[in-house]
Each structure stands twice: as structure tokens, then as C-alpha cells.
Design an enzyme around this catalytic site. Structure first.
Site, PDB file in Angstrom:
ATOM      1  CD  GLN A 178      -8.354  -6.210  -4.511  1.00  8.09           C
ATOM      2  OE1 GLN A 178      -8.666  -5.017  -4.455  1.00  8.09           O
ATOM      3  NE2 GLN A 178      -7.699  -6.725  -5.526  1.00  8.09           N
ATOM      4  N   GLY A 179      -8.865  -8.594   0.064  1.00  8.49           N
ATOM      5  CA  GLY A 179      -7.794  -8.597   1.065  1.00  8.49           C
ATOM      6  C   GLY A 179      -6.455  -8.959   0.434  1.00  8.49           C
TER       7      GLY A 179
ATOM      8  CB  SER B 110       1.385   2.920  -7.550  1.00 10.01           C
ATOM      9  OG  SER B 110       2.655   2.480  -7.987  1.00 10.01           O
ATOM     10  CG  ASN B 111      -0.821   5.815 -12.384  1.00 11.69           C
ATOM     11  OD1 ASN B 111      -1.583   4.916 -12.005  1.00 11.69           O
ATOM     12  ND2 ASN B 111      -1.254   6.876 -13.044  1.00 11.69           N
ATOM     13  CD  GLU B 112       4.454   6.389  -8.997  1.00 14.51           C
ATOM     14  OE1 GLU B 112       3.585   5.625  -8.530  1.00 14.51           O
ATOM     15  OE2 GLU B 112       4.317   7.632  -9.020  1.00 14.51           O
TER      16      GLU B 112
ATOM     17  CD  GLU C  51      -8.030  -3.671  -8.592  1.00  8.50           C
ATOM     18  OE1 GLU C  51      -7.403  -4.721  -8.381  1.00  8.50           O
ATOM     19  OE2 GLU C  51      -8.027  -2.710  -7.813  1.00  8.50           O
TER      20      GLU C  51
HETATM   21  C1  LIG Z   1      -8.341   4.395  -1.807  1.00  6.92           C
HETATM   22  C2  LIG Z   1      -7.597   3.086  -1.854  1.00  6.92           C
HETATM   23  C3  LIG Z   1      -8.317   1.904  -1.925  1.00  6.92           C
HETATM   24  C4  LIG Z   1      -7.647   0.679  -1.915  1.00  6.92           C
HETATM   25  N1  LIG Z   1      -8.379  -0.481  -1.894  1.00  6.92           N
HETATM   26  C5  LIG Z   1      -7.741  -1.666  -1.745  1.00  6.92           C
HETATM   27  C6  LIG Z   1      -8.489  -2.876  -1.556  1.00  6.92           C
HETATM   28  O1  LIG Z   1      -9.733  -2.881  -1.551  1.00  6.92           O
HETATM   29  N2  LIG Z   1      -7.805  -4.019  -1.358  1.00  6.92           N
HETATM   30  C7  LIG Z   1      -6.444  -4.073  -1.361  1.00  6.92           C
HETATM   31  O2  LIG Z   1      -5.900  -5.161  -1.201  1.00  6.92           O
HETATM   32  N3  LIG Z   1      -5.701  -2.950  -1.530  1.00  6.92           N
HETATM   33  C8  LIG Z   1      -6.314  -1.758  -1.713  1.00  6.92           C
HETATM   34  N4  LIG Z   1      -5.588  -0.589  -1.859  1.00  6.92           N
HETATM   35  C9  LIG Z   1      -4.138  -0.674  -1.740  1.00  6.92           C
HETATM   36  C10 LIG Z   1      -3.368  -0.369  -3.012  1.00  6.92           C
HETATM   37  O3  LIG Z   1      -3.426  -1.436  -3.908  1.00  6.92           O
HETATM   38  C11 LIG Z   1      -1.931  -0.026  -2.587  1.00  6.92           C
HETATM   39  O4  LIG Z   1      -1.999   1.203  -1.868  1.00  6.92           O
HETATM   40  C12 LIG Z   1      -0.985   0.138  -3.771  1.00  6.92           C
HETATM   41  O5  LIG Z   1      -0.753  -1.101  -4.371  1.00  6.92           O
HETATM   42  C13 LIG Z   1       0.365   0.764  -3.345  1.00  6.92           C
HETATM   43  O6  LIG Z   1       0.911   0.067  -2.265  1.00  6.92           O
HETATM   44  P1  LIG Z   1       1.387   0.825  -0.935  1.00  6.92           P
HETATM   45  O7  LIG Z   1       0.283   1.712  -0.484  1.00  6.92           O
HETATM   46  O8  LIG Z   1       1.880  -0.201   0.012  1.00  6.92           O
HETATM   47  O9  LIG Z   1       2.561   1.776  -1.386  1.00  6.92           O
HETATM   48  P2  LIG Z   1       4.079   1.352  -1.638  1.00  6.92           P
HETATM   49  O10 LIG Z   1       4.139   0.060  -2.377  1.00  6.92           O
HETATM   50  O11 LIG Z   1       4.808   1.439  -0.338  1.00  6.92           O
HETATM   51  O12 LIG Z   1       4.564   2.490  -2.614  1.00  6.92           O
HETATM   52  C14 LIG Z   1       4.910   3.812  -2.152  1.00  6.92           C
HETATM   53  C15 LIG Z   1       5.363   4.616  -3.358  1.00  6.92           C
HETATM   54  O13 LIG Z   1       6.558   4.029  -3.918  1.00  6.92           O
HETATM   55  C16 LIG Z   1       6.365   3.732  -5.294  1.00  6.92           C
HETATM   56  N5  LIG Z   1       7.033   2.469  -5.627  1.00  6.92           N
HETATM   57  C17 LIG Z   1       6.990   1.312  -4.937  1.00  6.92           C
HETATM   58  N6  LIG Z   1       7.717   0.352  -5.540  1.00  6.92           N
HETATM   59  C18 LIG Z   1       8.223   0.912  -6.685  1.00  6.92           C
HETATM   60  C19 LIG Z   1       9.035   0.433  -7.755  1.00  6.92           C
HETATM   61  N7  LIG Z   1       9.463  -0.825  -7.784  1.00  6.92           N
HETATM   62  N8  LIG Z   1       9.345   1.293  -8.748  1.00  6.92           N
HETATM   63  C20 LIG Z   1       8.911   2.577  -8.742  1.00  6.92           C
HETATM   64  N9  LIG Z   1       8.128   3.094  -7.738  1.00  6.92           N
HETATM   65  C21 LIG Z   1       7.789   2.273  -6.732  1.00  6.92           C
HETATM   66  C22 LIG Z   1       4.860   3.586  -5.459  1.00  6.92           C
HETATM   67  O14 LIG Z   1       4.443   3.853  -6.774  1.00  6.92           O
HETATM   68  C23 LIG Z   1       4.339   4.643  -4.479  1.00  6.92           C
HETATM   69  O15 LIG Z   1       4.353   5.900  -5.082  1.00  6.92           O
HETATM   70  C24 LIG Z   1      -6.232   0.647  -1.888  1.00  6.92           C
HETATM   71  C25 LIG Z   1      -5.511   1.847  -1.850  1.00  6.92           C
HETATM   72  C26 LIG Z   1      -6.173   3.052  -1.816  1.00  6.92           C
HETATM   73  C27 LIG Z   1      -5.378   4.323  -1.742  1.00  6.92           C
END
Ligand SMILES: Cc1cc2nc3c(=O)[nH]c(=O)nc-3n(C[C@H](O)[C@H](O)[C@H](O)COP(=O)(O)OP(=O)(O)OC[C@H]3O[C@@H](n4cnc5c(N)ncnc54)[C@H](O)[C@@H]3O)c2cc1C
Length: 396
Positions: A126-127, A381-383, A244
Site C-alpha cells: 500500500q503506497g 492514528s487513534n487521535e 482496513e
Molecule cells: C508499522 C506501520 C506500518 C504502516 N504501514 C503502512 C503501509 O503499508 N502503507 C502506508 O501507506 N502507510 C503505512 N503506515 C503509515 C501510517 O498510516 C502513518 O504512520 C499514520 O497515518 C500516521 O502518519 P505519520 O506517521 O505521518 O504521523 P503524523 O501524521 O505526522 O502524526 C504524528 C502525531 O500527531 C498526531 N496528529 C496528527 N494530526 C493530528 C490532528 N489533526 N489532530 C490530532 N492529532 C494529530 C498523530 O496522531 C500522531 O500522534 C504504517 C505505519 C506504521 C507505524
């Protein structure tokens, strides 16, 4: 809502249980039980055993080669698989891109890709996420520019689970940089063997290699690999994320892990008696068991609504939040129960002839604890899930 299983559903449970007993290789169950790293061949092997029985895509309708099960049958199937320590199926083909292809894809895409998902000739990844575009996915910058009958794709994806196993990636790309963020995005199917793609591993806190960075450098993708309409990728992406999040609740896996936690707490001793009889620890196990039971009933309510033809809404976010927190809670308690046996954490290669440190049941528990830190992040994320509930349910 009727929570009793019907006689047909009970017969179905027996049928699934028998099939798994007769067909799940003991070596695979043992690896899953001990949380030993499953390699690609293990997952493909189990997928193909299920495929031979017509069960490799539990969520698909008959029309496309699935078993056409009701949501309750799918639930029973998940429970039986988890209880027997069957390896989890890779979700990217079966649960994610498959339904997108049969719902929004062209006839040619359906003919080409669906059979290859069913027999696992293709491994998908998934990209979606990019550095700086995770929660705020609509800000993604990977660019697809039109060049005759191809798109030329340039960009950088991150956290791409199992990209190192995959020969196909479904990918969100920006086809119109001038449109509103959500409207300029398209959904492309990309062959990972195309020149210009580099996969770089990311080693996670459990010392495992599950996630990757994917670099796309002038990657030529035929326009026939576009799903639906150009610029409508956000609609297909949201449809996929809804699927998902329901699988992320992982009730069946948590039930199996809770059973294992109790086995550990019965074997470990505190003050000369089993740890499970120690009131403070027993309270913690009881609290998480009650939470899990409540989640299970919430999940069943959602399934009942789905069976009655209702579209799923923000309740899916609720399942994701509670499901992921419970998974973390159980793995945390397992480490607490093990005490210092959880600490000499070893990533044991399959076939290692070195005796493990500590009892057999300690193996893999720390890895599970560490990896499960990610459950509250991936799949949105849960947030972000709480934001959805605040907006859609509470009207804030
Ligand atoms: C083990 C693992 C597997 C994954 N696999 C895939 C995959 O196969 N394909 C893919 O595309 N992605 C994948 N992901 C990515 C995943 O979907 C993202 O990590 C996730 O959506 C969070 O984005 P970020 O890491 O950029 O964090 P950020 O968006 O930068 O968030 C950082 C923190 O800020 C909080 N935050 C951000 N915005 C808000 C808001 N508006 N209100 C309140 N809090 C906020 C978040 O909850 C988090 O705690 C994977 C991630 C992990 C850890």
C-alpha cells in the site's frame, strides 16, 4: 440484534474448525504461536491452502471468486483461524485493493488482477503515506505526469509494509497539482519491477523488517493501470481505509493472546502461588477481559448492522481505537507477567539450535509488545479516529 448463532452458523463453525485441523501445517501453527517471524513463503503457503478450498478471500462475493460469506460467517472464520494459530493472511490484496478493483476497476483490471489475488500470484503493498503526509494524507506530493499512454511517477512513499515482498503496489499519486488537495489525487496500480523503483528497509523497534521506504524515480506506469477516473483517487482511498479499520479491531487475535496471557500468569508465581491468583494482577487481567468482551459485542453489533445492509460509519473508528488499545494492553501484561524473562529479548531465527532464555511461553512476547506500539498509529492514528468521532458522532 440477535447474538445467538443459528444452527447453520454453528455447523459452519464446525466445518471451518475441521478444515483447519486437517489442513493447517503444524510447523506454521507453531511459528505463529511462538510469534516467530513468518516469511513470505509461510504466508503464501497458507493462503494457497485456503484458496484450494475457495476460502482465500473471506470478504469477497461469490461473483468474483470469494465464498460469499455473511459478515457473521467471516467473523466465525476469523475466530477459528486465530484460535488454531493460523498465520494471518496478507491484507493488502484480499482486504484492501481487491474490493477496490471489483467495485471501481475496469473489466480488464478485474479479469487480470482478481484471480492473481485469489491464488496469491501477486503480493500487493500500500503506497499511501509519504514523509510529511500521514495523518494529512491529502497533502501527498508523489506526482504522476501524463506522457502519452503512460504516467511518469516521481515521489517517495514511506512505512510501506511488506514492499520488499511485493510485486505490485496500489499507490496514491497527484495527477493535478492545481486542483483542491483531495481532487487532484488518483489511484494507480504499479508493477514494482518497473525501472526506477527502489525499496529501502526500515528496521522497527522489535528489530524486524516489516516496513520500507519506496522511492519512485521517473517510473512509467501504463494509463490502463489507473483505477476509475483520474482525480477520483481520494474516494477509492477512503473506501479502502474503511475496510482496513474494521480488520484492525483484531478481536479474534486478542482473544487468543488473552488466553496465552492467562497461561503465562498461571505458570508464573508470585508469593508462592500462581500469578493469576494474585489479586492486583488478576484485577488487571479481568479489566482487559471485560474491555475485550465489550469490544466483541460492539463488533457483533456492527456486523449485525452490516448484515442488515447498513453502510458502516464512524463506529469503525471506535473499533479501531478500542481494538488497538486492547492489543497493546494484552501484550503489555504478558511482559509484566514474565518479569525478567521478557527482558532477554531475542529474535530467534527459524531453526535456531540455541536454547531460548527462559520458558518456552516467554518467546516472542517482547517482540509482540514492541511491535504493537504501532497499532495505535497505522491505519490512521487513534487521535485522528477520535477527531472523526468528535466530528461525525458528537457534532463538535
Ligand atoms: C508499522 C506501520 C506500518 C504502516 N504501514 C503502512 C503501509 O503499508 N502503507 C502506508 O501507506 N502507510 C503505512 N503506515 C503509515 C501510517 O498510516 C502513518 O504512520 C499514520 O497515518 C500516521 O502518519 P505519520 O506517521 O505521518 O504521523 P503524523 O501524521 O505526522 O502524526 C504524528 C502525531 O500527531 C498526531 N496528529 C496528527 N494530526 C493530528 C490532528 N489533526 N489532530 C490530532 N492529532 C494529530 C498523530 O496522531 C500522531 O500522534 C504504517 C505505519 C506504521 C507505524
Amino acid at each position: 440484534m440477535d447474538l445467538e448463532f443459528t444452527p447453520e452458523e454453528r455447523a459452519f463453525r464446525d466445518e471451518v474448525r475441521r478444515f483447519i485441523q486437517d489442513n493447517l501445517p503444524a510447523s506454521l501453527a507453531e511459528k505463529t504461536r511462538r510469534n516467530i517471524h513468518l516469511d513470505k513463503a509461510d504466508i503464501v503457503a497458507w493462503h494457497r491452502i485456503l484458496h484450494a478450498r475457495g476460502w482465500s478471500a473471506p470478504n469477497w462475493p461469490k461473483q468474483y471468486g470469494g465464498p460469499g460469506w455473511t459478515p457473521v460467517q467471516r467473523y466465525i472464520f476469523d475466530e477459528e483461524c486465530a484460535a488454531a494459530d493460523a498465520p494471518p493472511l496478507s491484507p493488502f490484496g484480499v482486504s484492501m485493493v481487491g474490493p477496490v478493483i471489483y467495485t471501481f476497476g475496469s473489466e480488464a483490471q478485474k479479469q487480470k488482477y482478481l484471480p492473481r489475488i485469489l491464488n496469491m500470484e501477486d503480493w500487493w503493498c500500500q503506497g499511501y503515506s509519504e514523509p510529511g503526509s500521514g495523518s494529512d494524507l491529502a497533502s501527498l506530493r508523489t506526482r504522476a505526469e501524463s506522457d502519452g499512454d503512460h504516467y511518469v511517477v516521481n515521489g517517495h512513499k514511506i512505512w510501506t509494509t511488506q514492499a520488499h515482498f511485493a510485486n505490485m503496489m496500489f499507490c496514491l499519486v497527484r495527477t493535478d497539482p492545481h486542483a483542491k488537495p483531495q481532487e487532484g489525487i488518483s489511484f494507480l496500480l504499479i508493477d514494482m519491477t518497473t525501472p526506477g523503483i527502489t525499496v529501502r528497509p526500515i528496521i522497527s523497534i522489535d528489530e524486524g523488517h516489516g516496513v520500507n521506504e519506496v522511492f519512485l524515480d521517473n517510473v512509467r506506469v501504463p494509463k490502463q493501470n489507473l483505477i476509475g477516473q483520474e482525480g477520483k483517487g481520494w474516494t477509492y482511498a477512503k473506501f479502502l481505509l474503511g475496510n482496513e479499520r474494521t480488520t484492525i479491531a483484531e478481536v479474534a487475535t486478542s482473544k487468543q493472546r488473552l488466553k496465552r496471557l492467562k497461561e503465562i500468569a498461571r505458570a508464573e508465581r508470585a508469593f508462592g502461588a500462581p500469578l493469576l491468583d494474585e489479586p492486583a494482577f488478576r484485577d488487571k487481567v479481568a479489566a482487559i477481559e471485560i474491555d475485550l468482551l465489550a469490544l466483541e459485542y460492539t463488533n457483533l453489533r456492527v456486523l449485525a448492522a452490516e448484515s442488515a445492509g447498513k453502510a458502516l460509519g464512524p463506529e469503525v473508528s471506535m473499533l479501531k481505537i478500542r481494538g488497538s488499545e486492547i492489543q497493546q494492553g494484552i501484550t503489555e501484561l504478558a511482559c509484566e507477567a514474565l518479569g525478567y524473562y521478557a527482558a532477554p529479548y531475542e529474535r530467534r531465527p527459524d531453526g535456531s539450535n540455541q536454547p531460548p532464555v527462559g520458558p518456552d511461553y516467554a518467546q516472542g512476547r517482547m517482540e509482540a509488545f514492541l511491535y504493537n506500539r504501532a497499532t495505535t498509529i497505522y491505519g490512521g492514528s487513534n487521535e485522528i479516529q477520535r477527531n472523526i468521532i468528535a466530528k461525525m458522532v458528537l457534532g463538535l
